[in-house]
Structure formats: structure tokens, C-alpha cells
Design a protein around this motif. Structure first.
Motif, PDB file in Angstrom:
ATOM      1  N   ALA A   1     -16.379  22.691  21.834  1.00 39.94           N
ATOM      2  CA  ALA A   1     -15.423  23.090  20.802  1.00 39.94           C
ATOM      3  C   ALA A   1     -13.960  22.868  21.195  1.00 39.94           C
ATOM      4  O   ALA A   1     -13.571  23.079  22.338  1.00 39.94           O
ATOM      5  CB  ALA A   1     -15.641  24.565  20.465  1.00 39.94           C
ATOM      6  N   GLN A   2     -13.178  22.431  20.222  1.00 39.49           N
ATOM      7  CA  GLN A   2     -11.705  22.386  20.290  1.00 39.49           C
ATOM      8  C   GLN A   2     -11.143  21.386  21.288  1.00 39.49           C
ATOM      9  O   GLN A   2      -9.949  21.428  21.593  1.00 39.49           O
ATOM     10  CB  GLN A   2     -11.111  23.777  20.629  1.00 39.49           C
ATOM     11  N   SER A   3     -11.962  20.529  21.832  1.00 44.89           N
ATOM     12  CA  SER A   3     -11.402  19.546  22.764  1.00 44.89           C
ATOM     13  C   SER A   3     -10.762  18.405  21.996  1.00 44.89           C
ATOM     14  O   SER A   3     -11.089  18.154  20.834  1.00 44.89           O
ATOM     15  CB  SER A   3     -12.483  19.042  23.717  1.00 44.89           C
ATOM     16  N   LYS A   4      -9.820  17.701  22.672  1.00 47.48           N
ATOM     17  CA  LYS A   4      -9.040  16.675  21.976  1.00 47.48           C
ATOM     18  C   LYS A   4      -8.897  15.412  22.808  1.00 47.48           C
ATOM     19  O   LYS A   4      -8.657  15.484  24.007  1.00 47.48           O
ATOM     20  CB  LYS A   4      -7.629  17.191  21.669  1.00 47.48           C
ATOM     21  N   ALA A   5      -9.058  14.279  22.142  1.00 47.89           N
ATOM     22  CA  ALA A   5      -8.692  12.990  22.745  1.00 47.89           C
ATOM     23  C   ALA A   5      -7.972  12.270  21.621  1.00 47.89           C
ATOM     24  O   ALA A   5      -8.591  11.673  20.759  1.00 47.89           O
ATOM     25  CB  ALA A   5      -9.935  12.237  23.192  1.00 47.89           C
ATOM     26  N   ASN A   6      -6.661  12.396  21.606  1.00 48.54           N
ATOM     27  CA  ASN A   6      -5.951  11.995  20.385  1.00 48.54           C
ATOM     28  C   ASN A   6      -5.456  10.557  20.339  1.00 48.54           C
ATOM     29  O   ASN A   6      -5.150  10.052  19.277  1.00 48.54           O
ATOM     30  CB  ASN A   6      -4.799  12.958  20.097  1.00 48.54           C
ATOM     31  N   HIS A   7      -5.347   9.915  21.493  1.00 51.73           N
ATOM     32  CA  HIS A   7      -4.804   8.551  21.449  1.00 51.73           C
ATOM     33  C   HIS A   7      -5.431   7.658  22.511  1.00 51.73           C
ATOM     34  O   HIS A   7      -5.557   8.071  23.666  1.00 51.73           O
ATOM     35  CB  HIS A   7      -3.287   8.529  21.692  1.00 51.73           C
ATOM     36  N   LEU A   8      -5.792   6.431  22.148  1.00 54.37           N
ATOM     37  CA  LEU A   8      -6.049   5.347  23.101  1.00 54.37           C
ATOM     38  C   LEU A   8      -6.853   5.764  24.317  1.00 54.37           C
ATOM     39  O   LEU A   8      -6.313   5.834  25.425  1.00 54.37           O
ATOM     40  CB  LEU A   8      -4.700   4.811  23.615  1.00 54.37           C
ATOM     41  N   ALA A   9      -8.122   6.027  24.166  1.00 50.60           N
ATOM     42  CA  ALA A   9      -8.919   6.435  25.323  1.00 50.60           C
ATOM     43  C   ALA A   9     -10.323   5.868  25.212  1.00 50.60           C
ATOM     44  O   ALA A   9     -10.774   5.517  24.116  1.00 50.60           O
ATOM     45  CB  ALA A   9      -8.980   7.962  25.415  1.00 50.60           C
ATOM     46  N   TYR A  10     -10.989   5.750  26.371  1.00 52.62           N
ATOM     47  CA  TYR A  10     -12.413   5.446  26.372  1.00 52.62           C
ATOM     48  C   TYR A  10     -13.127   6.520  27.169  1.00 52.62           C
ATOM     49  O   TYR A  10     -12.840   6.718  28.361  1.00 52.62           O
ATOM     50  CB  TYR A  10     -12.706   4.064  26.984  1.00 52.62           C
ATOM     51  N   VAL A  11     -14.038   7.206  26.533  1.00 47.54           N
ATOM     52  CA  VAL A  11     -14.828   8.228  27.207  1.00 47.54           C
ATOM     53  C   VAL A  11     -16.300   7.873  27.006  1.00 47.54           C
ATOM     54  O   VAL A  11     -16.805   7.898  25.879  1.00 47.54           O
ATOM     55  CB  VAL A  11     -14.523   9.638  26.654  1.00 47.54           C
ATOM     56  N   GLY A  12     -16.961   7.492  28.109  1.00 44.26           N
ATOM     57  CA  GLY A  12     -18.373   7.135  28.022  1.00 44.26           C
ATOM     58  C   GLY A  12     -19.181   7.911  29.028  1.00 44.26           C
ATOM     59  O   GLY A  12     -18.700   8.202  30.130  1.00 44.26           O
ATOM     60  N   ASP A  13     -20.403   8.282  28.685  1.00 42.06           N
ATOM     61  CA  ASP A  13     -21.324   8.993  29.580  1.00 42.06           C
ATOM     62  C   ASP A  13     -20.662  10.244  30.170  1.00 42.06           C
ATOM     63  O   ASP A  13     -20.706  10.475  31.376  1.00 42.06           O
ATOM     64  CB  ASP A  13     -21.802   8.058  30.708  1.00 42.06           C
ATOM     65  N   ALA A  14     -20.054  11.019  29.303  1.00 38.71           N
ATOM     66  CA  ALA A  14     -19.309  12.189  29.779  1.00 38.71           C
ATOM     67  C   ALA A  14     -19.802  13.475  29.128  1.00 38.71           C
ATOM     68  O   ALA A  14     -20.310  13.464  28.014  1.00 38.71           O
ATOM     69  CB  ALA A  14     -17.814  12.009  29.491  1.00 38.71           C
ATOM     70  N   VAL A  15     -19.623  14.561  29.887  1.00 39.45           N
ATOM     71  CA  VAL A  15     -19.853  15.887  29.335  1.00 39.45           C
ATOM     72  C   VAL A  15     -18.522  16.609  29.424  1.00 39.45           C
ATOM     73  O   VAL A  15     -17.992  16.815  30.518  1.00 39.45           O
ATOM     74  CB  VAL A  15     -20.935  16.647  30.132  1.00 39.45           C
ATOM     75  N   VAL A  16     -17.969  16.948  28.270  1.00 40.79           N
ATOM     76  CA  VAL A  16     -16.625  17.524  28.202  1.00 40.79           C
ATOM     77  C   VAL A  16     -16.756  18.947  27.668  1.00 40.79           C
ATOM     78  O   VAL A  16     -17.425  19.180  26.660  1.00 40.79           O
ATOM     79  CB  VAL A  16     -15.730  16.663  27.281  1.00 40.79           C
ATOM     80  N   GLY A  17     -16.119  19.873  28.335  1.00 40.30           N
ATOM     81  CA  GLY A  17     -16.199  21.281  27.943  1.00 40.30           C
ATOM     82  C   GLY A  17     -15.317  21.593  26.746  1.00 40.30           C
ATOM     83  O   GLY A  17     -14.904  20.708  25.998  1.00 40.30           O
ATOM     84  N   SER A  18     -15.004  22.875  26.598  1.00 39.20           N
ATOM     85  CA  SER A  18     -14.190  23.340  25.476  1.00 39.20           C
ATOM     86  C   SER A  18     -12.704  23.268  25.815  1.00 39.20           C
ATOM     87  O   SER A  18     -12.317  23.391  26.969  1.00 39.20           O
ATOM     88  CB  SER A  18     -14.527  24.798  25.159  1.00 39.20           C
ATOM     89  N   ARG A  19     -11.897  23.100  24.781  1.00 43.06           N
ATOM     90  CA  ARG A  19     -10.428  23.138  24.880  1.00 43.06           C
ATOM     91  C   ARG A  19      -9.878  22.167  25.928  1.00 43.06           C
ATOM     92  O   ARG A  19      -8.837  22.416  26.539  1.00 43.06           O
ATOM     93  CB  ARG A  19      -9.944  24.573  25.173  1.00 43.06           C
TER      94      ARG A  19
END
Ligand code: UD1
Ligand code: CA
Length: 452
Positions: A352-370
Motif C-alpha cells: 500500500a501507498q508506495s510510489k514510483a512516479n518517474h522514469l524507473a524500472y522495477v523488476g523481480d522486486a518485493v516492495v513494502g508499504s509507503r
């Protein structure tokens, strides 16, 4: 009741290696539309008559309940039905459909079957230009007398505007006798199924007709031009269904649904969006212009801005996606996640509430909250041979232009300074930075152009 789908014709005018009935309409093979319509009438049997080159059709349409009948050579529609005869349940009615006529409504066929309850019925339609079709010849009392093919018709008969769509309901018990009496003594040297109509009249059976609501229901596909025309008809039908359900469409003429689109209340879809496979838009989802969604689930209240491309992905409720976001297969976003422009996500979970707002590559990732992922961040998930996972725990802050060389973990509450190349785990609640120290060299001179 039996249903026989005639699909042995070659379809030369499609100019394609793909058999005609496998060409897609609204994302589904032409013949699959016919099969689905057939199934919704709950027949005892569905037979498909296929012909030369039809093995590809058989291979593409895998359904255990279909009976496949080879017609080789193809000597006409009557000959085609003859091949299916041994497969038919003897009692009741046999409904003949064409594999290249995809948009007939179930209700229309129900009316036709009702008209055929004690005899034979033909689905007919009046056309301004009946050229090429078999004509319905009626007697002085207005009853159907026979069907005459264009090529066999007299000049007078050619002025008849009521045509045979080819879709008929016939008493199965009489078929063996009638089909056995067909001859190919006609202009095309074919065994015409249509000759059965005259035989039924001669036997004292009433021949009735039924009509579709619109001519589009009985249009066949013989060319790419007709395929494109029917695609628009199919899309307009889908758009009208969506509007009727309460979906708001910016323009019902500019939406393409090539599969199943399921919408909750108060969904809005702007122009030029394409939906493929199964897409679910929960309540109050807004889809901006020119988005492409394939096999996706979008949670309630989420907003997809223009040009977002989403495939095999889940967007949580109240997500804010795009413009120009790309969510690739395996992306699962929790509630309130923001994914902005030129961000590509693949096989990654965001809580919940996480952000990737510009120009990024996220692959094979586990991203938490906020978690905040800064502009230019890249997960280096692939070493050229294997892929590795990146874990970013709750409340981490990833500075701009960071490379996360997987496998690597960013601890809870950690901060990564801008420009960091992270090759070892970053401890929680700590600033980690990998960056050459900044120096300023006073008295330094810019190089001068060398004069020759
Ligand atoms: C047929 C009808 C015509 C009607 C028209 C509607 C006959 C004799 N004529 O004409 O009255 O107005 O359809 O489009 O029935 N097929 C086979 N095996 C064959 C021949 C055809 O399976 O040997 C299949 C085709 O794949 C197609 C359908 O039957 O799905 C109709 O064939 P087509 O050649 O288009 O029929 P027409 O001669 O145009
Ligand atoms: Ca035809």
C-alpha cells in the motif's frame, strides 16, 4: 436438437495462410462465435463440417463436445450436410449455421427454431442489393415455394429482394430422404441444401421464415473488408452493452474489446482504449485515453492516465497509474500505489501507498508499504544469465538515479542517497550512499581550441 456448422469452404478471398474461420473477430475466432452461440441453445450435438486444410481449424478449436466431420471434396452445402448426417441424433430439429457468419443472435435462432417446430424454417432477410444470394420464391398466397440460387435464377427471380441467409432449421427425420434426392443438375454442379425447401413444399409441409433484427446478424465473412466491417458491428454491440450496464464511454465508436470486459458501477473509459483477454474494472475506475489492458484487474477508484499499458497485472484500489506507465506480467499493486510516467514494472509486488512516479524500472522486486522510489531508479535484476530478486522494505526511500544490483535488500526505513549503486544490503533506518565525494577545483581552466 442438432446443430451443424458448415465450415468447409476455403476462404480464398481472405488472402491468408490462416483458415478463414480462425480469423479473429473481437478477439475470438469467427467459428468460435458460432460455436458459442450454438452452445447457448443447448443442443444434443454440435457438428462442424470442415474441409481441405481444415486440420488447422480442428487443432485450434479444442472442445471435447464437438463432432468433427470431414467433407472432401466439397460438392456444395447439401453435400456438406450429407456428411454430417450419420452423426446426428435422429429425432427433433437440425439447425444449420455457417462457420463464417459470426454475429447471429441467440434470440433470432430461437425464433427460427420456433417457426420450425412442426416443419422447416429458413432465416431470410430483405436486401436492397440481393446480388449473389439465393432468392426466396413465394407463391401467389405468399407462401415459400422454393429457393433459387442467383446463378440459376431467371431475370424475374433476380429482382426478388428476400434472400436466403443459409441458416435453416430442418426436421432431422426427413433429412436422409431429402438429401438422398438432391441432384447437382444446376449452374454450379453442386448439391444445394436449398433444394430441400422445394421438396418440403412438395411433401405438403409448410415452410416458414424468420427474420433477424438487423442484417448484420446474417452477414458472412469472405474478405478482409467484410471482416473489418463486422468487427465494427461487433464492437458497437459490446459498447452498447457496456453503456446499457451503466459504463460511461467517451465515445462508443472508439473502444475495442477483444475478450471479456467486466465493469463495476460508475466506470469511465476514455477514447481509443483496447481491452484484451479478461479485464475487470472495479467500481469507479477511470481509464484515460489510449490505454491498453490485457488480462488485468483494476481496483475500485483507481485512475489510469493516458497511454498506460497493463498486461497480466493487478492494480489495487485507488491506484494512480500513468500517463505512459507500463505494468508487465506479474505486477501486483496494493491500495493507493502511484506509478508515474515512463515507469516499467515487471513481476513485482508493491504494498500500500508506495510510489514510483518517474522514469524507473522495477523488476523481480518485493516492495513494502509507503516506499518512495526516486526518478531513474533501476533494479539490476539480470546478470545476463539469471534473474535475482530485490526486496525493499516498508518506508524505505530510494534516492534518484539508484541502481539496485540484485539480489539485494533495502531495510525498513532505510534511505539510499541519490546515485547509489547498491551491491550489498542496506541496513534499516540508515542512510546508505555509494558516490565519489564531490570536489571543486579552483583555478581550473577550460581547454582552448588549438589554432593551426
Ligand atoms: C449459400 C446458399 C445461398 C445463400 C448463401 C448465403 C446454397 C446452395 N446456397 O450460397 O442460398 O444465399 O449461402 O450466404 O446453399 N460450405 C461447405 N461445403 C461446401 C460448400 C459450402 O461447408 O461444399 C460452407 C461454407 O464454408 C460456408 C457455407 O457453407 O460456410 C456457405 O457456402 P458458400 O459457398 O458461401 O454458399 P453460397 O454458394 O454463397
Ligand atoms: Ca457465400
Amino acid at each position: 436438437m442438432n446443430i451443424v456448422i458448415l465450415a468447409a469452404g476455403q476462404g480464398k478471398r481472405m488472402h491468408s495462410n490462416l483458415p478463414k474461420v480462425l480469423h479473429p473477430l473481437a478477439g475470438k475466432a469467427l467459428v468460435s462465435h458460432v460455436i458459442d452461440t450454438a452452445r447457448s441453445l443447448a443442443p444434443q450435438r454440435v457438428c462442424i463440417v470442415y474441409g481441405h486444410g481444415g486440420e488447422a481449424v480442428r487443432a485450434a478449436i479444442t472442445a471435447p463436445d464437438l463432432v468433427w466431420v470431414l467433407q472432401e471434396p466439397q460438392l456444395g452445402t447439401g453435400h456438406a450436410l450429407m456428411q454430417a448426417l450419420p452423426q446426428l441424433a435422429a429425432a427433433g430439429t437440425t439447425l444449420v449455421l455457417y462457420g463464417d457468419v459470426p454475429l447471429t443472435r441467440v434470440e433470432t435462432l430461437q425464433r427460427l427454431l420456433h417457426a420450425a417446430r412442426d416443419s422447416l424454417a429458413v432465416l431470410t432477410v430483405e436486401l436492397d442489393d440481393p446480388t449473389g444470394y439465393g432468392r426466396i420464391v413465394r407463391n401467389a398466397a405468399g407462401d415459400v415455394a422454393r429457393i433459387v440460387e442467383q446463378k440459376d435464377a431467371s431475370p424475374d427471380e433476380r429482382t426478388i429482394r428476400e434472400i436466403n441467409t443459409g441458416i435453416m432449421a430442418l426436421p432431422t427425420a426427413r433429412l436422409a430422404e431429402w438429401l438422398g434426392c438432391l441432384s447437382n443438375d444446376n449452374a454450379q454442379r453442386e448439391y444445394y441444401l436449398t433444394d430441400i425447401v422445394g421438396m418440403a413444399v412438395a411433401a405438403g409441409l409448410p415452410v416458414r421464415t424468420a427474420q433477424p433484427e438487423s442484417a448484420a446478424e446474417v452477414l458472412g465473412v469472405n474478405s478482409k473488408v467484410q471482416l473489418a466491417e463486422l468487427e465494427r458491428v461487433a464492437q458497437r454491440r459490446i459498447a452498447d452493452q457496456l453503456l446499457t450496464q451503466g459504463v460511461r464511454l467517451a465515445d462508443p465508436a472508439r473502444i475495442d474489446v477483444r475478450g471479456e470486459l467486466v465493469c463495476g458501477r460508475d466506470v469511465f473509459i476514455d477514447i481509443n482504449c483496447v481491452f484484451e483477454g479478461r479485464v475487470v474494472l472495479d467500481e469507479a475506475v477511470e481509464v484515460g485515453p489510449s490505454c491498453v489492458l490485457k488480462n488485468a484487474h483494476i481496483g475500485s477508484g483507481a485512475r489510469l492516465a493516458a497511454f498506460s499499458h497493463i498486461e497480466d497485472a493487478i492494480v489495487g484500489p485507488d491506484g494512480v497509474i500513468g500517463p505512459f506507465a507500463r505494468l508487465r506480467p506479474g505486477t501486483e499493486l496494493g491500495p493507493g500505489v502511484h506509478v508515474g510516467n515512463f515507469v516499467e514494472l515487471k513481476n513485482s509486488r508493491f504494498a500500500a501507498q508506495s510510489k514510483a512516479n518517474h522514469l524507473a524500472y522495477v523488476g523481480d522486486a518485493v516492495v513494502g508499504s509507503r516506499v518512495n522510489i526516486g526518478a531513474g531508479t533501476i533494479t539490476c535484476n539480470y546478470d545476463g544469465a539469471n534473474k535475482f530478486q530485490t526486496v525493499i522494505e516498508d518506508d524505505a526511500f530510494i534516492g534518484s538515479d539508484t541502481q539496485l544490483v540484485a539480489p539485494v535488500t533495502v531495510g525498513r526505513g532505510a534511505t539510499l542517497g541519490a546515485g547509489t549503486t547498491l551491491t550489498r544490503d542496506a541496513p534499516p533506518d540508515t542512510l546508505t550512499i555509494s558516490r565519489a565525494r564531490q570536489t571543486s577545483i579552483s583555478g581550473w581552466k577550460r581547454p582552448q581550441k588549438i589554432r593551426k
